[in-house]
Design a protein around this motif. Sequence first.
Motif, mmCIF file in Angstrom:
data_model
loop_
_atom_site.group_PDB
_atom_site.id
_atom_site.type_symbol
_atom_site.label_atom_id
_atom_site.label_comp_id
_atom_site.label_asym_id
_atom_site.label_seq_id
_atom_site.Cartn_x
_atom_site.Cartn_y
_atom_site.Cartn_z
ATOM 1 N N LYS A 76 55.240 42.304 49.455
ATOM 2 C CA LYS A 76 56.082 43.142 48.606
ATOM 3 C C LYS A 76 55.196 44.142 47.855
ATOM 4 O O LYS A 76 54.859 43.964 46.693
ATOM 5 C CB LYS A 76 56.894 42.283 47.647
ATOM 6 N N PHE A 82 56.756 49.867 45.494
ATOM 7 C CA PHE A 82 57.753 50.712 46.156
ATOM 8 C C PHE A 82 57.492 52.183 45.866
ATOM 9 O O PHE A 82 57.237 52.569 44.725
ATOM 10 C CB PHE A 82 59.166 50.354 45.677
ATOM 11 N N ARG A 94 62.513 45.438 45.886
ATOM 12 C CA ARG A 94 61.809 44.229 46.323
ATOM 13 C C ARG A 94 62.739 43.030 46.494
ATOM 14 O O ARG A 94 62.313 42.001 47.015
ATOM 15 C CB ARG A 94 60.724 43.875 45.302
ATOM 16 N N ARG A 120 65.835 44.228 50.939
ATOM 17 C CA ARG A 120 64.933 44.232 52.087
ATOM 18 C C ARG A 120 65.687 43.945 53.382
ATOM 19 O O ARG A 120 65.307 44.430 54.453
ATOM 20 C CB ARG A 120 63.795 43.236 51.864
#
Length: 423
Positions: free
Chosen positions: A53, A56, A103, A108
């Motif tokens: 993760k 972003f 996340r 996802r």
Amino acid sequence: MGDGPLDDIPQGGWKAAHGWAMPEPVEPILVVLILLLAMYFTRRKDYAILGPKARFEPVADEESPRSSNEFDAADHRTNPHPPKVRSLLWVRFETPNSSIFARHVHSRVLQKFPFLVEMFYWGISFAVYRATKDLAAAYYGGQESMWDNARLHGLMILESEALLWGGGREAPRRWLEWRIQRWFLHRSEAGDVGAWLLTILNRGYALVHVPGTVFFVAYFYATTKSHSRFCTIRRTLTWTNLLAMCCFVILPTMPPRLLPKHYDFVDTVSLEDAESVWMAGDFVNKLAAFPSMHFGWSFCVGCVFVADSGVLDGLSSCIRRYVLRLDDDDYAAPRKTQPQPRTESAVKLFIGIAYPTFVLTAIIATANHYFLDAFAAILVAAIAFASNRFLLVFLPLEDWLLWALRLEKPIPTTGRKRSVVIK
């Protein structure tokens, strides 16, 4: 067909000359299979739902930008998830940026299978369609009044058309829809190769509409050159649908097959037990004939294939050169693109013409629509295409919905976005 009495009905009435036995679950199974295959082939490769993760990084999107200023690096250093700036008419306001939830596992999952978003959009359209029957009944003061008015609307369409091509005949012979269906019914009784024509049209009417449109959306999502182009077509289809649903509420129209028996139309789809699961039940609006969304959607699909065939580009060039007498220096030269193989171009042109032609023949021969329904569908589709960006007014609602669900909208896998790398 002559002008004498209606003595052409076979003894014992019209019967199904042929029939294809098909279990009811076939159509929904086909739709689900198309959607699952679309999810698989449009998945984001090299992306793990439960993988690392990493931080972003917002990616620009043509339809729904994820921040107020995605290209301001300094802004992202101070706030990696700045609010989005939206506008409605002359009012500008901020909405929350759901990229903070990128996340989360369900975000996802969408990132891995972005086509799920398209399925959600079409689910909303179906929910609105489901409400049209109840809204029409409320508008007309009850089911009985709605059906009475729908019957009158259907007869008004027939008589209006008869002024154009009725030829002074008595009803029902002055109705072109009746004469066309009669031709197919007689061919069905003939016992030769033509006997299969009506059966093919019955099955086509019942099975092509929803699976065919779903397949087109999946195909276009996977193959079109840019996501913005896909969004334009998707918005056009959706807006066509919503505009038509307004007509379903205000102007419910009884299809020819549901008119009283003495008008002599035949419900050929029911005759062969070829009904789709979406042609019966409480969630179906049987009075949604005007405009015809069977033809409206097929017309939109046909236009896309004709445009993609490149024929219009060549026609435009010929008009500029030979009709307007313009030299190359008089207009901007088109951007150089990879030439399309002639076979591919011919196939797309054939589909673009044949598909809406087949659907038009099916809706008339099976007594499910009038010609005016198809003409109205073309008009609605043209209006929807010209004003498709109106649907962008709902983007603020989407922002708030994503925030409420703690969900980030995925980066699509259409066009050049297919190669975007996301960790």
